[in-house]
Design an enzyme around this catalytic site. Structure first.
Site, PDB file in Angstrom:
ATOM      1  N   TRP A  90       4.134 -13.996  16.138  1.00 33.66           N
ATOM      2  CA  TRP A  90       5.011 -14.412  14.993  1.00 33.66           C
ATOM      3  C   TRP A  90       5.622 -13.290  14.653  1.00 33.66           C
ATOM      4  O   TRP A  90       6.792 -13.459  14.216  1.00 33.66           O
ATOM      5  CB  TRP A  90       3.722 -14.766  13.982  1.00 33.66           C
ATOM      6  CG  TRP A  90       2.932 -15.973  14.069  1.00 33.66           C
ATOM      7  CD1 TRP A  90       1.719 -16.072  14.300  1.00 33.66           C
ATOM      8  CD2 TRP A  90       3.639 -17.210  14.165  1.00 33.66           C
ATOM      9  NE1 TRP A  90       1.382 -17.360  14.489  1.00 33.66           N
ATOM     10  CE2 TRP A  90       2.515 -18.063  14.519  1.00 33.66           C
ATOM     11  CE3 TRP A  90       4.765 -17.908  14.274  1.00 33.66           C
ATOM     12  CZ2 TRP A  90       2.676 -19.638  14.832  1.00 33.66           C
ATOM     13  CZ3 TRP A  90       5.136 -19.037  14.177  1.00 33.66           C
ATOM     14  CH2 TRP A  90       3.922 -20.092  14.693  1.00 33.66           C
TER      15      TRP A  90
ATOM     16  N   ASP B 132       3.940 -10.883   6.407  1.00 33.63           N
ATOM     17  CA  ASP B 132       3.534 -12.257   6.856  1.00 33.63           C
ATOM     18  C   ASP B 132       2.081 -12.263   6.593  1.00 33.63           C
ATOM     19  O   ASP B 132       1.320 -11.830   7.421  1.00 33.63           O
ATOM     20  CB  ASP B 132       4.084 -12.446   8.085  1.00 33.63           C
ATOM     21  CG  ASP B 132       3.621 -13.973   8.482  1.00 33.63           C
ATOM     22  OD1 ASP B 132       2.919 -14.674   7.660  1.00 33.63           O
ATOM     23  OD2 ASP B 132       4.172 -14.355   9.637  1.00 33.63           O
TER      24      ASP B 132
ATOM     25  N   LYS C 124      -2.762 -22.549   6.294  1.00 35.35           N
ATOM     26  CA  LYS C 124      -4.149 -21.717   7.023  1.00 35.35           C
ATOM     27  C   LYS C 124      -5.089 -21.614   5.937  1.00 35.35           C
ATOM     28  O   LYS C 124      -6.270 -21.951   6.073  1.00 35.35           O
ATOM     29  CB  LYS C 124      -3.653 -20.450   7.592  1.00 35.35           C
ATOM     30  CG  LYS C 124      -3.235 -20.849   9.067  1.00 35.35           C
ATOM     31  CD  LYS C 124      -1.749 -20.178   9.435  1.00 35.35           C
ATOM     32  CE  LYS C 124      -1.277 -20.850  10.738  1.00 35.35           C
ATOM     33  NZ  LYS C 124      -0.015 -20.422  10.961  1.00 35.35           N
TER      34      LYS C 124
END
Ligand code: PLP
Length: 361
Positions: free
Chosen positions: A103, A173, A197
């Protein structure tokens, strides 16, 4: 009794049963309004209360002060890979990125299209099996911001605490560990997280941004990509993802009822310790990341062979569990045990692991 499987998905992930039941109860007729949240105007008093309460809950749970704006955007965490540099890099500016997995690499790739994005630290050489040490970081004190990924969902590592970037704004993030533990929001310039999530359903992305940074975005930036506009309009410039925001609000209330982030962090640590202790005490299971960097959210491990891993996955399905297969890029097994995974779910997995080792070890 409704049939509920034990869901170890990395995302979209399990939601608290109480939240689902509350949404179900109010689905067709939201609190006497005679219509569902999916059908109501985003300018109606009912929705206004939902929107305001969700933001207020996030502010109170995370201790977000007046210096930061709370935004509900769309496009997932992936759009933030672009929006962050578009809004925060000064024209032709520069930013530092720490690489700790897939990511963060994607975030760097998008930032490189907007300005000078530089690698300020990386654990790629050892397959992202750890979080880099402070001494390994090469930080630019003049950078517009420093970007890092607090929890690496795929490899299963987490920053134990944030890197010290001095006066350079930290951008994080937090898609896979937001609301899992207390953090000092005051230390961050910007935090973003896709909801699916650890917050709620897919479709909404939470952005928490220091208000003084909003002025950086150039006027030429498309309206929908400009944080300043969304902040000025309280995330109601256009139709927001009302339903997803509503469920995020319910999940926040659930967290408040359960004692907030301190209590949640303790529960999360206890759940993770159960699995890590089992892995460490066994010659059969093997952890894949360095101990000091382990994530309490995503727990990857290997068995002695891929053949045994497939059989383990089959056994897990028979035992009422799902989504334990590791990410296709790393293989093996991964148990994602976010806030909403009950301790009993982790206990069931631990039992299966013991039984499987006894039968095949
Ligand atoms: C899942 C994930 C993403 C991507 O999120 P989308 O909402 O699907 O764009 C980004 N970063 C991290 C850390 C993730 O876990």
């Amino acid at each position: 009794m409704t049939h509920r499987i034990i869901n170890f998905s990395a995302g979209p992930a399990v939601l608290p049963l109480e939240v689902l039941e509350e949404a179900q109860r109010d689905l067709v007729d939201y609190q006497g309004a005679g219509l569902s949240v999916m059908e109501m105007s985003h300018r109606s008093p009912h929705y206004d209360a939902i929107h305001t309460d969700a933001i207020a809950s996030l502010r109170s749970l995370m201790g977000i002060g007046d210096d930061h704006a709370v935004l509900f955007l769309q496009g997932g965490a992936s759009l933030q890979f672009s929006m962050v540099p578009m809004n925060l890099m000064h024209p032709a500016g520069k930013a530092d990125y720490i690489l700790t997995g897939t990511w963060s690499k994607k975030a760097l790739k998008e930032a490189s299209k907007e300005g000078r994005a530089r690698i300020a630290g990386s654990s790629e050489e050892t397959g992202f099996d750890r979080i880099p040490e402070a001494s390994e970081l090469d930080l630019d004190g003049e950078a517009d911001y420093l970007h890092f990924t607090t929890n690496n969902t795929i490899v299963g590592t987490q920053w134990p605490s944030e890197p010290d970037a001095g006066d350079v704004p930290l951008v994080a993030d937090m898609s896979s560990d937001i609301l899992s533990r207390p953090i000092d929001v005051g230390r961050y310039g910007l935090i973003y997280a896709g909801a699916q999530k650890n917050l709620g359903p897919a479709g909404v992305t939470l952005v928490i941004v220091r208000k003084d940074l909003l002025a950086r975005a150039p006027e030429s930036l498309p309206t929908m990509l400009t944080y300043r506009i969304h902040a000025d309009k309280n995330s109601l410039y256009n139709t927001p993802p009302c339903w997803s925001i509503y469920v995020v609000g319910l999940a926040c209330q659930w967290l408040e009822r359960r004692g907030g982030l301190e209590a949640m962090a303790q529960r999360n640590a206890a759940k993770a310790a159960k699995l890590y202790d089992l892995i460490d005490g066994s010659d059969f299971y093997r952890g894949t990341v360095q101990i000091a960097s382990r994530s309490p959210m995503n727990i990857p491990f290997r068995l002695p062979s891929e053949e045994l891993e497939s059989r383990f996955l089959e056994a897990s399905v028979e035992a009422g569990m799902t989504n334990l297969k590791g990410h296709r890029s790393v293989g093996g097994i991964r148990a994602s045990i976010y806030n909403a995974m009950p301790a009993e779910g982790v206990d069931r997995l631990a039992e299966l692991m013991w039984e499987f080792e006894r039968a095949h070890g």
